[in-house]
Structures are given as C-alpha cells and as structure tokens.
Design a protein around this motif. Structure first.
Motif, PDB file in Angstrom:
ATOM      1  N   PRO A   1      63.764  20.731  33.555  1.00 35.88           N
ATOM      2  CA  PRO A   1      64.195  20.621  32.163  1.00 35.88           C
ATOM      3  C   PRO A   1      65.696  20.333  32.057  1.00 35.88           C
ATOM      4  N   HIS A   2      66.037  19.484  31.102  1.00 33.75           N
ATOM      5  CA  HIS A   2      67.444  19.187  30.843  1.00 33.75           C
ATOM      6  C   HIS A   2      67.660  19.151  29.341  1.00 33.75           C
TER       7      HIS A   2
ATOM      8  N   CYS B   1      74.772  19.479  30.247  1.00 28.75           N
ATOM      9  CA  CYS B   1      73.451  20.087  30.169  1.00 28.75           C
ATOM     10  C   CYS B   1      73.657  21.590  30.264  1.00 28.75           C
TER      11      CYS B   1
ATOM     12  N   LYS C   1      71.304  23.871  30.755  1.00 28.61           N
ATOM     13  CA  LYS C   1      70.231  24.589  31.465  1.00 28.61           C
ATOM     14  C   LYS C   1      70.782  25.358  32.664  1.00 28.61           C
TER      15      LYS C   1
ATOM     16  N   HIS D   1      73.243  23.732  35.548  1.00 31.00           N
ATOM     17  CA  HIS D   1      73.225  22.296  35.814  1.00 31.00           C
ATOM     18  C   HIS D   1      74.617  21.700  35.646  1.00 31.00           C
TER      19      HIS D   1
ATOM     20  N   MET E   1      76.266  18.185  36.168  1.00 30.25           N
ATOM     21  CA  MET E   1      75.646  17.558  35.005  1.00 30.25           C
ATOM     22  C   MET E   1      76.580  17.658  33.807  1.00 30.25           C
TER      23      MET E   1
HETATM   24 CU   LIG Z   1      70.020  19.803  33.262  1.00 37.18          CU
END
Ligand SMILES: [Cu+2]
Length: 133
Positions: A71-72, A110, A112, A120, A125
């Motif tokens: 998931p992002h 991101c 997450k 992330h 990310m």
């Molecule tokens: Cu992510």
C-alpha cells in the motif's frame, strides 16, 4: 572521486530511483493552460520525484501505484500554497486538481509505515513539488 564513481555505478544499476530524485521534471503547460503531470509510486520512490510547476496556473496531477500488494499513499501538505493532498493510491490513476498559489518547494511523500519497520518516506519515498514564477 571514488565516492562519486560509486554513486554513479549505483545510479546506473538502479536507474529509476536516482533519476527520479535528481532530475527535475518541468511540467509542460498544455494549450488549455493546464499543467498535466503523471506520477508513479513504486518501491520506494515517486517517479518523477521532483516536479516543477508554475505558480498561479492550474495543475492536473495523476498518480497511480505500480505494485499490487504494497500500500502507498501520496501526501502534499502545503496549505499556504493552497495544496492539501492525502490519499491512498491504487493501480487505477487518481486525479488531483490544484492551483499552487505560492512559490516554494513542498515535500511529496508516502506516509505508510508498517509496524516495527521504517516508514516508506524513510526508505526514499519522498519527492519535491517545486512551484516557480
Ligand atoms: Cu508507500
């Protein structure tokens, strides 16, 4: 010098993340005056990772993620520039519209973070939305 070479070799071996982080992508202005750009979210990067848009001109930002399982999301928090985005991503492109009202560099990331693991964002990310005159 040796370090430079190592960095270069590393970039060649994993071309996409390095290019994404280092090469600013100047978003073209379409004939209708809209700046259209597409970002792909991968593991663990945004591509392109550095986008440059003009201030006070509308932006249409399409974002999709590459992988099925991981998931992002995409977060851009720049309320003083009129941009507040925080959405989970899917493989189907998601479209955001905004008009940046203030020049500056704003982080794209991101948010997450699996339990007990690095976020992330910490894994790379993270990108930049640069708003210029
Ligand atoms: Cu992510």
């Amino acid at each position: 010098m040796k370090k430079m070479l190592l960095v270069t070799v590393f970039c060649l071996m994993s071309a996409l993340p390095c290019l994404a982080a280092d090469t600013p992508f100047i978003v073209p202005v379409d004939q209708d005056g809209i700046q259209r750009v597409e970002i792909v979210a991968g593991e663990y990067f945004f591509k392109p990772g550095h986008i440059v848009v003009k201030v006070n001109m509308p932006v249409e930002l399409k974002v999709r993620k590459e992988s099925l399982l991981i998931p992002h999301d995409i977060v851009i928090k720049a309320p003083d520039a009129g941009i507040t985005i925080s959405e989970s991503l899917s493989r189907k492109p998601m479209t955001f519209f905004f008009t940046p009202g203030k020049t500056g560099s704003y982080p794209i990331y991101c948010s997450k973070k699996p339990p007990f693991m690095k976020s992330h964002r910490d894994k790379g990310m993270e990108g930049v939305l640069e708003v210029v005159e």
